[in-house]
Write an enzyme that holds these catalytic residues in place. Structure first.
Site, PDB file in Angstrom:
ATOM      1  N   SER A 101       0.828  -1.207   0.000  1.00  0.00           N
ATOM      2  CA  SER A 101       0.000   0.000   0.000  1.00  0.00           C
ATOM      3  C   SER A 101       0.858   1.252   0.000  1.00  0.00           C
ATOM      4  CB  SER A 101      -0.878   0.058   1.249  1.00  0.00           C
ATOM      5  OG  SER A 101      -1.557  -1.127   1.435  1.00  0.00           O
ATOM      6  N   HIS A 123      -0.721  -2.186  -7.037  1.00  0.00           N
ATOM      7  CA  HIS A 123      -1.495  -1.852  -5.843  1.00  0.00           C
ATOM      8  C   HIS A 123      -2.989  -1.951  -6.129  1.00  0.00           C
ATOM      9  CE1 HIS A 123      -2.742   1.381  -2.700  1.00  0.00           C
ATOM     10  NE2 HIS A 123      -2.850   0.163  -2.215  1.00  0.00           N
ATOM     11  N   GLU A 135      -3.006   0.621  -9.111  1.00  0.00           N
ATOM     12  CA  GLU A 135      -1.889   1.533  -9.340  1.00  0.00           C
ATOM     13  C   GLU A 135      -0.680   0.673  -9.724  1.00  0.00           C
ATOM     14  OE1 GLU A 135      -2.262   5.456  -6.536  1.00  0.00           O
ATOM     15  OE2 GLU A 135      -1.854   3.593  -5.497  1.00  0.00           O
ATOM     16  N   ASN A 158      -3.162   6.895  -1.890  1.00  0.00           N
ATOM     17  CA  ASN A 158      -3.008   6.940  -0.433  1.00  0.00           C
ATOM     18  C   ASN A 158      -2.258   8.185   0.027  1.00  0.00           C
ATOM     19  OD1 ASN A 158      -4.470   4.658   0.006  1.00  0.00           O
ATOM     20  ND2 ASN A 158      -2.719   3.300   0.333  1.00  0.00           N
TER      21      ASN A 158
END
Ligand code: NAD
Length: 702
Positions: A413, A434, A446, A484
Site C-alpha cells: 500500500s 497496488h 496503481e 493513499n
C-alpha cells in the site's frame, strides 16, 4: 455502387437498395454520415425499382454511437433526430443490418428502421447514461414502442447491452443469424417486400398498459434511481421514458432535444465525458518506446491468502487465468480459500453468478504452502503483511527461483518499491501492483514504477491489469503513491475537524452529500482503526482524537465501537457519545477552540488539501497527468463519477478560490507546511489556468 459522399454510398441488389456507411474506425454518426445517409435514403426512396432499403455499415461494427467530438457544439443539420426521422418516414420499409455493437445513436438509427436484423455476435444498447446523457435521438421514444416502457427504462438506466439472442427474445430484433450483415439484411428485406408496414414511432400497443396504469413504471423508476440522488441523468432518463406514453411522439422528441442540450452543458455530463477520455488516456505511457511489447500472462501466482490475496486471485480466475495462491500454513491457506468460496457462493445466491461459473472459477484457483509452486507463473503478485522485511525475504527467494521473464509484483500500500527491488537480481522485472479492497470488485490498480522497472514490465503489468478487468494507472514510487498519499491529507484534515468540534456524523454526512458512498469515519470504522494507529505510532505522527479512541480499545466495527457504536453484527453505526466526551477532553487539554462548520466548510477543509497534494504529485511526476489522478480517485476511493475526480472538480471550483482557502488554512495551522499551496497550483491559479489546460499544454509539447 454510387457514392453519395466519401463516407456513404448506395448500391442496388434487384429491388433492394443498400445504404452503406464506411466511416472508420467505428462508423461514428458525424455530420457527413448523417447527411450522406439522408441523401442516400432519399435517392433510393425516389427510385421506383426499389421496394425496400437496407441500412448497413462497413468495417467492424454498425454505428457505435454519436460523434462525441460534436458534443457541446452547435447542431449541424440534419441532426440525429431529423436524420432518423427522414429515414423512418421515407415511405419504403427499411431494414437495419446490424453487426458489432450498435450503441447509442447507432441503436437509435436501427430503431428508426422498420425492421432490425442482427448477426449472431452483434449487440445493441443505449449507454448514454454513462456519459450523463439520454438517448435523445428517439431511443427513449421508439424502444418503448417495441419492448414497453419498463424494459426500456432498465436498459437506459443500466446502459447494459443486449445480445442478439436477447434482442430477438425481447422483440428488438426481427431476425438473428449469419455472420454477414449485408447478406442477412438483403435476404430479410426480400421477405418483407410488398407487405404493409408501420413505422416504429407509430406503434402504440406496447404503451397501452403503462398508459392505463403507470404504477408499475413508477415503482420501477423509484427503485432504479434510489441511489441516484442529485444526479441529473438518471432522473432525466426516467422522465424521458415516461414521456413516451404520456406525450405525443413529436412532443416527447422536442422535449428530449431541449433536455439533452441542458445535460450536455451541465457539469455532471462534462465530468463523465472527462472520465471516459481519462480512462482511455491512462493506458498510454508517455515516452514508452513504440516497440515495447507486453509479455504474455497465461498463469499467475498470488503470495498471501489474506483479504487482498483472495480478491486478487478471484480477479485472475474471473478472466480465465489459472492462479496459484500460496500461504505459509495450511490453516491460513484454507481460511483464505474458504473466504473465496464463500464470496462466490454469495454471488450465486444473489443470482449474479451461475453455479457453473463458480465451479469453473474455483477450478482455476489452486493452493500451496510451498512458495516453489509460484515459481512457474508468468506473473506473481505478493500480498502478504505490510512489512518490509517479510516482503524482502519473499522477493529474495522468488527472484532466485522464478523462471527468467517472470514479472514479480507487490501489492504494497505504501512501502518503497525500490527498497523491495534491492534484493532482486533482476529489478527490471519488478513492479508495484497496488489493488484496492475488495480486490475482486474494485477497478483500480496503481502500477507503481520503480527506479529500475523496465518499460516491458510496466507494459505487462498494465496489460495484465486490463486483462483482469481493471483500470491500471501508472504511479511513481513515493509514500502512498497517488491515492493513499492524497488520502493521508484528507485523513489529517478530518482529524483536525474532529478536534475543532465537528462530529463524526457531520463530517460523514457532508462527504455523502458531496457524493461519496460512505463518509471517511464510517470507512475508518469498517476497515479497523488499529491499522492507522499502528502506522502513526511507527511514523511518530500522532492524531490526538484517533489515538485516544484507539487507546480505549475501540477499533471500529470489529470491537463494536469506534467513531460510532455498533450493535452486535450491525454495519450501520449509531452516534458514540463517548467520542464527544473524548473530543471535549482532548480539545480542552490542547486548548483547541470549538467551532461550528457547515457542509461546504467541511468539504473545503478536507478536499482542498487533497487537491493540493495532487498538484505536488504532478510537479514531482508521480502521476503523468491530472486526469490519471481523477481515474485513481473515482475507481479506487469512491469519488463520485459524476463529480469527475479531484483535479476536474478543482478546475470547476476555480484554482484561485482554492489557493485563497489554502492560504487561510496555512495561516490558521502554521505547524503544517503541507497546507501551503503547491507551486504548480499557485502558478496555474495566478494565470487563470486549469489542470486540464496544463495537461493539454504538456501533451502538445510531447
Ligand atoms: P492479510 O493480513 O489479510 O493477509 C496477509 C496474508 O499473508 C495472510 O494470510 C498471511 O498468512 C500471509 N502471509 C504472511 N507472511 C507470508 C509469507 N511469508 N508467505 C506467504 N504468505 C504470508 O493482509 P491484507 O489486508 O490482504 O494485505 C496484504 C497486502 O496488501 C499488504 O501489503 C497491504 O498493505 C496491502 N493492501 C491491503 C489493502 C487492504 O485494504 N487490506 C489494500 C491495498 C493493499
Amino acid at each position: 455502387m454510387s457514392s453519395i459522399n466519401d463516407k456513404v454510398s448506395v448500391r442496388r441488389d434487384g429491388e433492394i437498395g443498400v445504404i452503406l456507411v464506411d466511416n472508420p474506425p467505428v462508423n461514428a454518426l458525424g455530420h457527413a454520415v448523417r447527411d450522406g445517409m439522408v441523401k442516400a435514403c432519399a435517392e433510393l426512396a425516389a427510385d421506383p425499382a426499389i421496394h425496400a432499403i437496407v441500412v448497413a455499415c462497413a468495417g467492424r461494427t454498425f454505428f457505435a454511437g454519436a460523434d462525441i467530438t460534436e458534443f457541446g457544439k452547435p447542431r449541424q443539420e440534419p441532426w440525429l433526430q431529423e436524420a432518423i426521422e427522414r429515414i423512418e418516414q421515407c415511405g419504403k420499409p427499411t431494414v437495419a443490418a446490424i453487426h458489432g455493437t450498435a450503441l447509442g445513436g447507432g441503436f437509435e438509427v436501427a430503431l428508426g428502421c422498420t425492421y432490425r436484423v442482427m448477426v449472431e455476435r452483434a449487440q445493441v444498447g443505449l449507454p448514454e447514461i454513462h456519459l450523463g446523457l439520454l438517448a435523445a435521438g428517439g431511443g427513449t421514444k421508439r424502444l418503448p414502442r417495441l419492448i414497453g416502457p419498463e424494459a426500456t427504462l432498465k436498459l437506459c438506466l443500466s446502459g447494459e447491452r443486449l445480445s442478439a439472442a436477447r434482442a430477438l427474445e425481447l422483440g428488438v430484433a426481427d431476425h438473428v443469424g449469419g455472420e454477414d450483415p449485408i447478406a442477412a439484411g438483403i435476404a430479410f428485406a426480400r421477405t418483407i417486400v410488398g407487405k404493409p408496414f408501420v413505422p416504429v414511432s407509430e406503434r402504440e400497443d406496447k404503451l397501452a398498459a403503462a398508459r392505463a396504469d403507470s404504477a408499475a413504471f413508477d415503482a420501477l423508476a423509484a427503485k432504479l434511481t434510489a441511489r441516484a440522488a442529485g444526479q441529473a441523468a438518471p432522473h432525466a432518463n426516467v422522465e424521458s421514458v415516461r414521456d413516451s406514453f404520456t406525450l405525443p411522439f413529436a412532443e416527447g422528441m422536442a422535449k428530449d432535444a431541449r433536455t439533452i442540450d441542458a445535460l450536455i452543458a451541465g457539469s455532471q455530463s462534462r465530468a463523465l465525458r472527462h472520465l471516459f477520455f481519462a480512462e482511455r488516456e491512462a493506458a498510454r505511457i508517455p515516452g514508452q518506446p513504440a516497440d515495447v511489447q507486453a509479455r504474455r500472462v497465461r498463469t499467475a501466482a498470488v503470495i498471501g491468502a489474506g483479504t487482498m490475496g483472495g480478491g486478487i486471485a478471484m480477479s485472475f480466475a474471473g478472466a480465465g487465468i489459472p492462479v496459484t495462491v500460496v500461504d505459509t500454513t495450511q490453516e491460513a491457506l484454507d481460511r483464505g480459500l474458504d473466504r473465496v468460496r464463500a464470496n462466490y457462493a454469495t454471488s450465486v445466491k444473489r443470482g449474479s453468478m451461475t453455479q457453473a461459473a463458480m465451479d469453473e472459477r474455483l477450478a482455476r484457483i489452486s493452493g500451496a504452502t510451498d512458495r516453489a509452486a509460484a515459481a512457474a507463473a508468468d506473473l506473481v503478485v505478493e500480498a502478504v503483511f505490510e512489512d518490509m522485511d517479510v516482503k524482502r525475504e519473499i522477493f529474495a527467494d522468488l527472484g532466485a527461483s522464478a523462471a527468467p521473464g517472470t514479472i514479480l509484483s507487490s501489492n504494497t500500500s505504501a512501502l518503497d518499491v525500490d527498497a523491495i527491488a534491492e534484493v532482486l537480481e533482476r529489478p527490471e522485472d519488478f513492479v508495484g501492483m497496488h489493488f484496492f479492497a475488495p480486490a475482486n470488485v474494485m477497478k483500480l490498480v496503481e502500477v507503481v514504477r520503480g527506479a529500475r522497472t523496465s518499460a516491458e514490465t510496466i507494459a505487462t503489468a498494465m496489460a495484465a491489469g486490463r486483462a483482469i478487468g481493471k483500470i491500471p494507472v501508472v504511479a511513481g514510487n513515493c509514500d502512498g503513491f497517488i491515492g493513499n498519499r492524497m488520502l493521508a491529507r484528507r485523513s489529517q484534515e478530518v482529524e483536525r475537524l474532529l478536534q475543532r468540534g465537528a462530529t463524526p456524523r457531520q463530517i460523514d454526512e457532508a462527504a455523502k452529500a458531496f457524493g461519496f458512498p460512505m463518509g471517511p469515519l464510517a470507512i475508518a470504522d469498517m476497515s479497523g482503526l488499529d491499522v492507522g494507529w499502528f502506522i502513526r505510532k511507527r511514523r511518530g505522527t500522532p492524531f490526538p482524537i484517533a489515538d485516544a479512541i484507539c487507546e480505549k480499545g475501540w477499533f471500529g466495527q470489529k470491537t463494536g465501537a469506534g467513531y460510532y457504536r455498533y450493535e452486535a453484527g450491525a454495519r450501520e453505526g449509531t452516534d458514540n457519545p463517548d467520542v464527544a466526551a473524548l473530543v471535549a477532553e482532548v480539545a480542552g487539554r490542547l486548548g483547541i477552540a470549538q467551532q461550528r462548520f457547515d457542509n461546504d466548510a467541511m468539504i473545503e477543509r478536507i478536499l482542498f488539501p487533497l487537491v493540493n497534494e495532487g498538484a505536488r504529485i504532478l510537479e514531482e511526476g508521480i502521476a503523468y497527468r491530472a486526469s490519471d489522478i481523477d481515474v485513481v480517485w473515482v475507481n479506487g476511493y469512491g469519488w463520485p463519477r459524476h463529480g469527475g475526480g479531484p483535479m476536474f472538480w478543482a478546475d470547476e471550483v476555480g484554482l484561485a478560490a482554492i489557493v485563497a482557502r489554502l492560504d487561510a488554512f496555512a495561516a490558521d495551522t502554521p505547524e503544517d507546511p503541507s497546507l501551503r499551496p503547491a507551486a504548480l497550483l499557485r502558478t496555474l491559479a495566478a494565470s487563470g489556468s486549469s489542470f486540464a489546460e496544463w495537461q493539454q499544454d504538456r501533451a502538445k509539447q510531447g
